[in-house]
Design a protein around this motif. Structure first.
Motif, PDB file in Angstrom:
ATOM      1  N   ALA A 155     -17.013   1.072 -21.996  1.00 40.36           N
ATOM      2  CA  ALA A 155     -16.953   2.471 -22.401  1.00 40.36           C
ATOM      3  C   ALA A 155     -16.360   3.402 -21.356  1.00 40.36           C
ATOM      4  O   ALA A 155     -16.034   4.548 -21.679  1.00 40.36           O
ATOM      5  CB  ALA A 155     -18.363   2.964 -22.768  1.00 40.36           C
ATOM      6  N   ILE A 156     -16.199   2.954 -20.138  1.00 43.60           N
ATOM      7  CA  ILE A 156     -15.768   3.847 -19.063  1.00 43.60           C
ATOM      8  C   ILE A 156     -14.329   3.540 -18.668  1.00 43.60           C
ATOM      9  O   ILE A 156     -13.987   2.405 -18.321  1.00 43.60           O
ATOM     10  CB  ILE A 156     -16.702   3.715 -17.843  1.00 43.60           C
ATOM     11  N   SER A 157     -13.486   4.574 -18.750  1.00 43.52           N
ATOM     12  CA  SER A 157     -12.098   4.440 -18.310  1.00 43.52           C
ATOM     13  C   SER A 157     -12.064   4.396 -16.787  1.00 43.52           C
ATOM     14  O   SER A 157     -13.002   4.818 -16.109  1.00 43.52           O
ATOM     15  CB  SER A 157     -11.263   5.610 -18.828  1.00 43.52           C
ATOM     16  N   ARG A 158     -10.962   3.894 -16.255  1.00 43.80           N
ATOM     17  CA  ARG A 158     -10.895   3.673 -14.816  1.00 43.80           C
ATOM     18  C   ARG A 158      -9.572   4.159 -14.262  1.00 43.80           C
ATOM     19  O   ARG A 158      -8.512   3.957 -14.857  1.00 43.80           O
ATOM     20  CB  ARG A 158     -11.059   2.171 -14.537  1.00 43.80           C
ATOM     21  N   ASP A 159      -9.624   4.856 -13.130  1.00 39.88           N
ATOM     22  CA  ASP A 159      -8.419   5.289 -12.422  1.00 39.88           C
ATOM     23  C   ASP A 159      -8.082   4.266 -11.342  1.00 39.88           C
ATOM     24  O   ASP A 159      -8.967   3.834 -10.594  1.00 39.88           O
ATOM     25  CB  ASP A 159      -8.622   6.658 -11.780  1.00 39.88           C
ATOM     26  N   ILE A 160      -6.804   3.894 -11.278  1.00 41.87           N
ATOM     27  CA  ILE A 160      -6.350   2.980 -10.217  1.00 41.87           C
ATOM     28  C   ILE A 160      -5.450   3.778  -9.275  1.00 41.87           C
ATOM     29  O   ILE A 160      -4.401   4.280  -9.676  1.00 41.87           O
ATOM     30  CB  ILE A 160      -5.579   1.780 -10.787  1.00 41.87           C
ATOM     31  N   GLU A 161      -5.875   3.886  -8.033  1.00 43.77           N
ATOM     32  CA  GLU A 161      -5.117   4.639  -7.047  1.00 43.77           C
ATOM     33  C   GLU A 161      -3.953   3.807  -6.520  1.00 43.77           C
ATOM     34  O   GLU A 161      -4.063   2.586  -6.383  1.00 43.77           O
ATOM     35  CB  GLU A 161      -6.022   5.048  -5.887  1.00 43.77           C
ATOM     36  N   PRO A 162      -2.827   4.443  -6.220  1.00 44.29           N
ATOM     37  CA  PRO A 162      -1.691   3.693  -5.661  1.00 44.29           C
ATOM     38  C   PRO A 162      -1.979   3.228  -4.243  1.00 44.29           C
ATOM     39  O   PRO A 162      -2.971   3.621  -3.624  1.00 44.29           O
ATOM     40  CB  PRO A 162      -0.557   4.729  -5.692  1.00 44.29           C
ATOM     41  N   THR A 163      -1.101   2.398  -3.740  1.00 46.22           N
ATOM     42  CA  THR A 163      -1.230   1.904  -2.371  1.00 46.22           C
ATOM     43  C   THR A 163      -1.282   3.083  -1.395  1.00 46.22           C
ATOM     44  O   THR A 163      -0.475   4.010  -1.512  1.00 46.22           O
ATOM     45  CB  THR A 163      -0.024   1.013  -2.021  1.00 46.22           C
ATOM     46  N   PRO A 164      -2.214   3.077  -0.450  1.00 40.57           N
ATOM     47  CA  PRO A 164      -2.289   4.174   0.527  1.00 40.57           C
ATOM     48  C   PRO A 164      -0.954   4.377   1.238  1.00 40.57           C
ATOM     49  O   PRO A 164      -0.211   3.430   1.495  1.00 40.57           O
ATOM     50  CB  PRO A 164      -3.373   3.709   1.504  1.00 40.57           C
ATOM     51  N   GLU A 165      -0.652   5.633   1.545  1.00 40.36           N
ATOM     52  CA  GLU A 165       0.638   5.979   2.135  1.00 40.36           C
ATOM     53  C   GLU A 165       0.887   5.245   3.453  1.00 40.36           C
ATOM     54  O   GLU A 165       2.017   4.847   3.754  1.00 40.36           O
ATOM     55  CB  GLU A 165       0.713   7.492   2.351  1.00 40.36           C
ATOM     56  N   ARG A 166      -0.163   5.048   4.241  1.00 39.16           N
ATOM     57  CA  ARG A 166      -0.014   4.358   5.520  1.00 39.16           C
ATOM     58  C   ARG A 166       0.466   2.926   5.311  1.00 39.16           C
ATOM     59  O   ARG A 166       1.355   2.431   6.023  1.00 39.16           O
ATOM     60  CB  ARG A 166      -1.353   4.371   6.266  1.00 39.16           C
ATOM     61  N   ILE A 167      -0.109   2.252   4.315  1.00 40.54           N
ATOM     62  CA  ILE A 167       0.279   0.865   4.027  1.00 40.54           C
ATOM     63  C   ILE A 167       1.672   0.825   3.426  1.00 40.54           C
ATOM     64  O   ILE A 167       2.477  -0.068   3.725  1.00 40.54           O
ATOM     65  CB  ILE A 167      -0.750   0.213   3.094  1.00 40.54           C
ATOM     66  N   LEU A 168       1.987   1.813   2.577  1.00 36.45           N
ATOM     67  CA  LEU A 168       3.317   1.856   1.975  1.00 36.45           C
ATOM     68  C   LEU A 168       4.386   2.051   3.041  1.00 36.45           C
ATOM     69  O   LEU A 168       5.462   1.452   2.971  1.00 36.45           O
ATOM     70  CB  LEU A 168       3.386   2.984   0.939  1.00 36.45           C
ATOM     71  N   LEU A 213      17.779   1.640  -4.272  1.00 36.70           N
ATOM     72  CA  LEU A 213      17.028   2.296  -5.351  1.00 36.70           C
ATOM     73  C   LEU A 213      15.617   1.735  -5.466  1.00 36.70           C
ATOM     74  O   LEU A 213      14.659   2.469  -5.745  1.00 36.70           O
ATOM     75  CB  LEU A 213      17.772   2.124  -6.677  1.00 36.70           C
ATOM     76  N   ASP A 214      15.487   0.433  -5.258  1.00 40.65           N
ATOM     77  CA  ASP A 214      14.161  -0.194  -5.347  1.00 40.65           C
ATOM     78  C   ASP A 214      13.234   0.375  -4.280  1.00 40.65           C
ATOM     79  O   ASP A 214      12.168   0.931  -4.584  1.00 40.65           O
ATOM     80  CB  ASP A 214      14.320  -1.709  -5.180  1.00 40.65           C
ATOM     81  N   VAL A 215      13.623   0.285  -3.024  1.00 41.60           N
ATOM     82  CA  VAL A 215      12.760   0.729  -1.928  1.00 41.60           C
ATOM     83  C   VAL A 215      12.564   2.242  -1.960  1.00 41.60           C
ATOM     84  O   VAL A 215      11.450   2.744  -1.749  1.00 41.60           O
ATOM     85  CB  VAL A 215      13.342   0.279  -0.574  1.00 41.60           C
ATOM     86  N   GLY A 216      13.619   2.981  -2.246  1.00 42.78           N
ATOM     87  CA  GLY A 216      13.493   4.442  -2.309  1.00 42.78           C
ATOM     88  C   GLY A 216      12.551   4.905  -3.401  1.00 42.78           C
ATOM     89  O   GLY A 216      11.794   5.875  -3.230  1.00 42.78           O
ATOM     90  N   SER A 217      12.547   4.192  -4.514  1.00 44.90           N
ATOM     91  CA  SER A 217      11.692   4.577  -5.641  1.00 44.90           C
ATOM     92  C   SER A 217      10.222   4.293  -5.386  1.00 44.90           C
ATOM     93  O   SER A 217       9.362   4.828  -6.080  1.00 44.90           O
ATOM     94  CB  SER A 217      12.153   3.858  -6.918  1.00 44.90           C
ATOM     95  N   TRP A 218       9.918   3.450  -4.403  1.00 43.92           N
ATOM     96  CA  TRP A 218       8.506   3.241  -4.055  1.00 43.92           C
ATOM     97  C   TRP A 218       7.844   4.572  -3.724  1.00 43.92           C
ATOM     98  O   TRP A 218       6.699   4.822  -4.091  1.00 43.92           O
ATOM     99  CB  TRP A 218       8.388   2.320  -2.844  1.00 43.92           C
ATOM    100  N   TRP A 219       8.594   5.440  -3.033  1.00 45.38           N
ATOM    101  CA  TRP A 219       8.052   6.735  -2.609  1.00 45.38           C
ATOM    102  C   TRP A 219       8.164   7.774  -3.718  1.00 45.38           C
ATOM    103  O   TRP A 219       7.246   8.565  -3.930  1.00 45.38           O
ATOM    104  CB  TRP A 219       8.785   7.209  -1.351  1.00 45.38           C
TER     105      TRP A 219
END
Length: 264
Positions: A155-168, A213-219
């Motif tokens: 019954a509970i929806s869940r938020d998934i946070e992106p990879t932390p900026e430091r790790i990215l 484009l791949d790496v730039g789009s990560w951000w």
């Protein structure tokens, strides 16, 4: 100036390059497998790699509760208004759309009277979703909805946070440098094959801008989900052309150059 050709290299050098090319190919396969292992558990399903698994690494994603998904697709298919009136369905969806911290508190809110979620679930869902596997009238014992704890699980929806900026940032540092050098090596080896120069030029453009484009789009994807599709597209192009290029280089290294025999 004589064109550099892989097929003109000494046999020992070609054998060494074959080993390097096979190693690069193995690295591509390993990177795809690592992506499966690393990303597939993010949405809670460890067995499948989905769009949400990968997208959520770059952009915050909301995973709707399984009960919401079921109600929105009119589960089960044969469900009629007599089985669950529209008012009850809307009441459940309104309840499920609330804050995660209040969903189970409102589950047995008697102030809602006949639209209390606990009563609707018990009257409309438990007939099929009971935990007794021996009861033929309950066709879905693997997903029981008999107790509040069982209902809470779906019954509970869940938020998934992106990879932390430091790790990215660390990942970008490692991948941008390593993949750029790898790509220059692949393009250099392509130039030594017997492929036409315009084919190598096209491959070089696709590899260079695919990686950019791949790496730039990560951000960029952190603020706009549209760039997640750019990651899929550009990353797919980069990896596909890399694999194809390595295959063509390998063939060129394996096939000797046949010298033309001049007749007397």
């Amino acid at each position: 100036m004589k064109r550099f050709r892989l097929c003109d290299l000494p046999v020992g050098v070609r054998i060494g390059l074959i080993g390097l090319v096979l190693t690069l190919g193995g690295g591509l396969i390993a990177s795809w497998y690592y992506m499966y292992l690393h990303y597939s558990p993010r949405d809670g399903n460890k067995e499948e790699l989905s769009y949400v698994d990968v997208a959520s690494a770059y952009h915050k994603m909301k995973i709707p509760a399984p009960l919401i998904v079921a109600l929105e697709r009119d589960h089960p298919d044969e469900l009629t208004d007599e089985d669950m009136p529209a008012a009850e369905r809307e009441a459940l969806l309104k309840w499920l759309g609330g804050e995660a911290s209040s969903i189970m508190r409102e589950f047995e809110n008697e102030a809602l009277e006949e639209l209390m979620p606990a009563d609707i679930v018990f009257n409309r869902c438990v007939a099929c979703h009971d935990e007794d596997p021996q009861n033929a009238e309950h066709p879905y014992p693997e997903l029981p909805l008999y107790t509040p704890a069982e209902v809470q699980a779906v019954a509970i929806s869940r938020d998934i946070e992106p990879t932390p900026e430091r790790i990215l940032a660390a990942s970008t540092h490692a991948h941008a440098l390593a993949l750029a050098v790898q790509t220059m090596l692949v393009i250099g080896l392509l130039l030594g094959t017997r492929l036409p120069r315009f084919v190598v030029s096209i491959a070089a453009i696709l590899l260079g801008f695919g990686l950019l484009l791949d790496v730039g789009s990560w951000w960029l994807a952190r603020s706009n989900e549209v760039y997640v599709y750019v990651i899929f597209g550009a990353g797919g192009v980069f990896n596909s052309i890399s694999a194809l290029s390595l295959g063509l280089i390998l063939v060129d290294l394996l096939v000797p150059r046949f010298k033309r025999v001049e007749s007397d």
